[in-house]
Scaffold this active site. Structure first.
Site, PDB file in Angstrom:
ATOM      1  N   ARG A  52       1.007  -1.116   0.009  1.00  0.00           N
ATOM      2  CA  ARG A  52      -0.027  -0.163   0.040  1.00  0.00           C
ATOM      3  C   ARG A  52       0.928   1.205  -0.019  1.00  0.00           C
ATOM      4  O   ARG A  52       1.573   1.345   0.673  1.00  0.00           O
ATOM      5  CB  ARG A  52      -0.943   0.031   1.235  1.00  0.00           C
ATOM      6  N   HIS A  60       1.532  -2.063   5.641  1.00  0.00           N
ATOM      7  CA  HIS A  60       1.241  -2.528   4.316  1.00  0.00           C
ATOM      8  C   HIS A  60       2.296  -1.838   3.424  1.00  0.00           C
ATOM      9  O   HIS A  60       2.727  -2.296   2.361  1.00  0.00           O
ATOM     10  CB  HIS A  60      -0.116  -2.228   3.692  1.00  0.00           C
ATOM     11  N   ASP A 106      -4.180  -8.615   3.220  1.00  0.00           N
ATOM     12  CA  ASP A 106      -5.183  -8.706   3.414  1.00  0.00           C
ATOM     13  C   ASP A 106      -6.166  -9.771   2.705  1.00  0.00           C
ATOM     14  O   ASP A 106      -5.963  -9.447   1.541  1.00  0.00           O
ATOM     15  CB  ASP A 106      -6.102  -7.180   3.256  1.00  0.00           C
ATOM     16  N   GLU A 137      -8.232  -7.715  13.116  1.00  0.00           N
ATOM     17  CA  GLU A 137      -8.649  -7.841  11.772  1.00  0.00           C
ATOM     18  C   GLU A 137      -8.423  -9.349  11.413  1.00  0.00           C
ATOM     19  O   GLU A 137      -7.198  -9.645  11.101  1.00  0.00           O
ATOM     20  CB  GLU A 137      -8.082  -6.947  10.534  1.00  0.00           C
ATOM     21  N   HIS A 180      -6.065  -9.870   8.258  1.00  0.00           N
ATOM     22  CA  HIS A 180      -4.557  -9.028   8.035  1.00  0.00           C
ATOM     23  C   HIS A 180      -3.652  -9.981   8.449  1.00  0.00           C
ATOM     24  O   HIS A 180      -3.463 -10.386   9.703  1.00  0.00           O
ATOM     25  CB  HIS A 180      -4.672  -7.978   8.907  1.00  0.00           C
TER      26      HIS A 180
END
Length: 225
Positions: free
Chosen positions: A94, A139, A146, A204, A207
């Site tokens: 990311r 990320h 994810d 999460e 993740h």
């Protein structure tokens, strides 16, 4: 003169091809070239995400990861494949500019377009405190993913009890009010990913970050294109 013109055109074409196919930073790979049967659904390259618009830095449905993380994910995919299952990847590397986009959005109290779908039970003003939004993301170091599981025969996602990127306690690993099947699906995903060198994130279920990641202190900002 004609020959010069031809050379100029060839030089232009070369530069276009070169920049269109500019290599990734050393140590990174396009996950699909190594894990050919992984399904890619890069949500931040679409409007189907908690903001409701394409996110800065995502210009293509291309899952980029550190090569080390990609190879570990390949091993996990191969083991799931023996069960008739496979991985669907929602996000990998990311860009920092995408994280900055999240931060700008989180500071705008008016923009709640996707609240009902992604964070119905938590005020937007609490997303930083609850650690759903942060100024830095693992990320951006290139070794976090994810993911969820799909049935290879139908390509349907397994029921994990909550959707991807749902901000709420139901997404936590220790959430207990799940069906036995939902719990088993989460446990399977966690067990195989841990086996292949990834550590989960408590808030999460989707993740995971590679242990001993190759760029533990570097937050990259190159565009996905």
């Amino acid at each position: 003169m004609q020959q010069k013109k031809v050379f100029s055109i060839l030089a232009l074409l070369f530069s276009i091809v070169f920049f269109a196919q500019s290599p990734l930073p050393e140590g990174f790979s396009n996950a699909k070239t190594i894990i050919q049967d992984i399904e890619i659904d890069l949500r931040y390259a679409t409007k189907n995400n908690f903001i409701g618009q394409k996110i800065d830095g995502y210009k293509a449905q291309k899952a980029i990861l550190s090569t080390k993380a990609t190879r570990a994910l390949l091993a996990a995919q191969q083991e799931f494949g023996q069960m008739g299952l496979g991985l669907k990847l929602f996000d990998g590397y990311r860009p920092q500019r995408a994280v900055d986009h999240f931060v700008r959005w989180a500071k705008n109290p008016i923009d709640t377009l996707k609240k009902a779908q992604f964070y119905p039970n938590i005020p937007k003003s609490q997303l930083f405190k609850a650690q759903y939004i942060a100024t830095r993301s693992g990320h951006s170091r290139g070794s976090s993913v994810d993911i969820t599981l799909i049935d290879f025969s139908s390509c349907e996602e397994l029921d994990m009890g909550s959707p991807y990127d749902f901000f709420g306690k139901i997404s936590n690993l220790d959430y207990q009010n799940l069906s036995s099947k939902q719990h088993a699906n989460r446990q399977l995903l966690q067990r195989i990913m841990i086996k292949h060198g990834f550590r989960p994130y408590a808030q999460e279920w989707w993740h995971f970050t590679l242990n001993n990641e190759p760029f533990p202190s570097t937050y990259f900002n190159f565009i996905i294109e």
